[in-house]
Design a protein around this motif. Structure first.
Motif, PDB file in Angstrom:
ATOM      1  N   VAL A  13     -89.315  79.807  59.641  1.00 33.47           N
ATOM      2  CA  VAL A  13     -88.606  80.682  58.705  1.00 33.47           C
ATOM      3  C   VAL A  13     -88.866  82.138  59.074  1.00 33.47           C
ATOM      4  CG1 VAL A  13     -88.391  81.398  56.299  1.00 33.47           C
ATOM      5  CG2 VAL A  13     -88.766  78.985  56.840  1.00 33.47           C
ATOM      6  N   LEU A  14     -90.138  82.480  59.272  1.00 30.70           N
ATOM      7  CA  LEU A  14     -90.481  83.848  59.642  1.00 30.70           C
ATOM      8  C   LEU A  14     -89.854  84.232  60.980  1.00 30.70           C
ATOM      9  CD1 LEU A  14     -94.247  84.093  58.617  1.00 30.70           C
ATOM     10  CD2 LEU A  14     -92.284  85.171  57.531  1.00 30.70           C
ATOM     11  N   GLN A  72     -87.109  83.121  62.348  1.00 31.88           N
ATOM     12  CA  GLN A  72     -85.680  83.388  62.193  1.00 31.88           C
ATOM     13  C   GLN A  72     -85.425  84.709  61.493  1.00 31.88           C
ATOM     14  OE1 GLN A  72     -83.324  81.873  63.614  1.00 31.88           O
ATOM     15  NE2 GLN A  72     -83.815  79.711  63.874  1.00 31.88           N
ATOM     16  N   MET A  73     -86.238  84.992  60.479  1.00 33.47           N
ATOM     17  CA  MET A  73     -86.084  86.273  59.795  1.00 33.47           C
ATOM     18  C   MET A  73     -86.394  87.420  60.751  1.00 33.47           C
ATOM     19  SD  MET A  73     -87.651  85.498  56.001  1.00 33.47           S
ATOM     20  CE  MET A  73     -87.477  87.213  55.579  1.00 33.47           C
ATOM     21  N   ALA A  74     -87.427  87.243  61.564  1.00 36.50           N
ATOM     22  CA  ALA A  74     -87.799  88.280  62.520  1.00 36.50           C
ATOM     23  C   ALA A  74     -86.677  88.501  63.528  1.00 36.50           C
ATOM     24  CB  ALA A  74     -89.088  87.895  63.233  1.00 36.50           C
ATOM     25  N   TRP A 115     -83.485  87.877  63.147  1.00 37.40           N
ATOM     26  CA  TRP A 115     -82.333  88.502  62.485  1.00 37.40           C
ATOM     27  C   TRP A 115     -82.592  89.980  62.241  1.00 37.40           C
ATOM     28  CZ3 TRP A 115     -81.156  90.880  57.790  1.00 37.40           C
ATOM     29  CH2 TRP A 115     -79.791  90.934  57.443  1.00 37.40           C
ATOM     30  N   GLY A 116     -83.775  90.285  61.736  1.00 34.08           N
ATOM     31  CA  GLY A 116     -84.132  91.672  61.488  1.00 34.08           C
ATOM     32  C   GLY A 116     -84.139  92.493  62.767  1.00 34.08           C
ATOM     33  N   PHE A 117     -84.659  91.894  63.824  1.00 33.66           N
ATOM     34  CA  PHE A 117     -84.711  92.587  65.108  1.00 33.66           C
ATOM     35  C   PHE A 117     -83.309  92.937  65.603  1.00 33.66           C
ATOM     36  CE2 PHE A 117     -84.803  92.571  69.768  1.00 33.66           C
ATOM     37  CZ  PHE A 117     -85.750  93.560  69.986  1.00 33.66           C
ATOM     38  N   LYS A 118     -82.397  92.014  65.366  1.00 36.92           N
ATOM     39  CA  LYS A 118     -81.036  92.210  65.855  1.00 36.92           C
ATOM     40  C   LYS A 118     -80.256  93.228  65.030  1.00 36.92           C
ATOM     41  CE  LYS A 118     -77.049  89.473  67.369  1.00 36.92           C
ATOM     42  NZ  LYS A 118     -76.573  88.098  67.631  1.00 36.92           N
ATOM     43  N   TYR A 119     -80.465  93.235  63.724  1.00 33.01           N
ATOM     44  CA  TYR A 119     -79.569  94.002  62.865  1.00 33.01           C
ATOM     45  C   TYR A 119     -80.195  95.181  62.138  1.00 33.01           C
ATOM     46  CZ  TYR A 119     -76.071  90.424  63.620  1.00 33.01           C
ATOM     47  OH  TYR A 119     -75.160  89.594  64.202  1.00 33.01           O
ATOM     48  N   LEU A 120     -81.512  95.260  62.108  1.00 28.45           N
ATOM     49  CA  LEU A 120     -82.109  96.329  61.307  1.00 28.45           C
ATOM     50  C   LEU A 120     -82.848  97.325  62.184  1.00 28.45           C
ATOM     51  CD1 LEU A 120     -83.297  94.093  58.339  1.00 28.45           C
ATOM     52  CD2 LEU A 120     -81.150  95.342  58.559  1.00 28.45           C
ATOM     53  N   ASP A 121     -83.326  98.364  61.538  1.00 32.10           N
ATOM     54  CA  ASP A 121     -83.866  99.510  62.255  1.00 32.10           C
ATOM     55  C   ASP A 121     -85.361  99.307  62.519  1.00 32.10           C
ATOM     56  OD1 ASP A 121     -83.783 101.929  63.435  1.00 32.10           O
ATOM     57  OD2 ASP A 121     -84.054 103.060  61.566  1.00 32.10           O
ATOM     58  N   VAL A 122     -85.631  98.438  63.466  1.00 28.21           N
ATOM     59  CA  VAL A 122     -86.990  98.006  63.753  1.00 28.21           C
ATOM     60  C   VAL A 122     -87.660  98.970  64.735  1.00 28.21           C
ATOM     61  CG1 VAL A 122     -88.254  96.174  64.954  1.00 28.21           C
ATOM     62  CG2 VAL A 122     -86.443  95.587  63.322  1.00 28.21           C
ATOM     63  N   GLY A 132     -91.358  95.480  66.797  1.00 31.85           N
ATOM     64  CA  GLY A 132     -90.273  94.561  67.102  1.00 31.85           C
ATOM     65  C   GLY A 132     -90.528  93.678  68.309  1.00 31.85           C
ATOM     66  N   ALA A 143     -91.254  90.066  67.597  1.00 30.32           N
ATOM     67  CA  ALA A 143     -90.055  89.383  67.118  1.00 30.32           C
ATOM     68  C   ALA A 143     -89.145  89.024  68.277  1.00 30.32           C
ATOM     69  CB  ALA A 143     -89.305  90.271  66.120  1.00 30.32           C
TER      70      ALA A 143
END
Lengths: 169, 169
Positions: B93-94, B96-98, B100-107, B112, B115
């Motif tokens: 779960v973590l 996948q969240m990592a 997704w966050g890496f791809k779309y958010l300001d990491v 990062g 991730a």
DNA sequence: CTAAACTGCTCTCGTTTTGCAACTGGTTGT
DNA sequence: ACAACCAGTTGCAAAACGAGAGCAGTTTAG
């Protein structure tokens, strides 16, 4: 209003966006239940979200680019909410959560059957379902495969359990 | 105190357990940072959790069987928190969240990199890392593999980025 | 031996979020 | 014309959150 991040960790940032008790349920209903209008999301939700929370969460999902909005040409008041590519790619997150919940928590049979199939299907099935979502939400044609779609298979399995339970009383 | 579930859906149930802004960050720190004591979790967290929230979340993680507690024989006041098998299995779960966050958010780059590697490594790498976690948290011996462990590789990659950034100033 | 630092928390209190329910202003179908 | 339906908004009470201080006991440094 300055939105300050607690940290630049991808897990943290993801949680800041969808780490609450409702956002991912809305995404789930759009994905698996094909709920596209406000009223559908409001009244056909298993959990009974209240209208102010729904309005607020839809607003942030729109702001974040997870969901998009368009007029429904058939009805002046209706809008259609769609998942963006970014929203569609939340599927693996949901699938992993569903698999974990199915394994460890007190899941009802009819609501767990989809999780079971999705978990067993693995990344290959997820990719196929995401392609189906790209078709319904983004209008991107996909190559037709033989037999029922993933969405149809999940729905059929769910209805089968419901029917069996109804018969047994 | 009757805990009533909103629904028996596995995604909903998972969200009721870990669907808040802190619980999964605590699990993350235990997994990737090997934080095992209260103070470590409190002070070495990127995000700065406050002590009452940490205490509360640890309590529910214990109640849920995601985390276990034991005395630290080396220090009368210290307790050691460990992940259970159920907790270890939150890794996908973590991950996948990592991803997704890496791809779309300001990491940020240094936060990062783990991730990125974990996302690229896929289920095979996750399984290997979960075996390492079973060793450190559950005491279950694993077959040694040649070369550095996944945990070591992630840590090394992180430190490499930090060192490079420090040099560049 | 003593004092400072460290341990895992708990308490207080102001702020924010939640969620029920009623309501608004408009549209559609009969 | 009128009931049902549409997408929300508003008001308010209750619950959750979160910063900071505090506490009793333990370990460590001098």
């Amino acid at each position: 209003m300055i939105e300050q991040k607690r940290s630049g960790c991808p897990i943290n940032l993801t949680l800041e966006v969808v780490g609450d008790k409702w956002s991912l349920l809305i995404v789930r209903d759009m994905m698996f239940g094909n709920r596209r209008h406000f009223r559908e999301l409001l009244t056909k939700s298993e959990e009974g979200i209240s209208s102010n929370i729904l309005a607020d969460r839809l607003k942030t999902l729109l702001d974040q680019g997870i969901v998009t909005w368009a007029d429904d040409p058939s009805h002046k008041q209706k809008g259609i909410y769609s998942l963006s590519e970014q929203g569609i790619e939340l599927l693996p997150v949901l699938a992993q959560m569903a698999g974990w919940g199915f394994k460890y928590l007190d899941v009802t049979e009819e609501l767990g059957i989809r999780a079971k199939l999705l978990s067993e299907g693995g990344p290959r099935m997820w990719a196929e379902f995401m392609d189906e979502l790209r078709e319904t939400h983004l209008g991107i044609r996909r190559k037709r495969k033989a037999g029922p779609s993933v969405g149809e298979r999940l729905q059929a399995a769910y209805e089968k359990v419901v029917a069996r339970k109804a018969k047994q009383g």
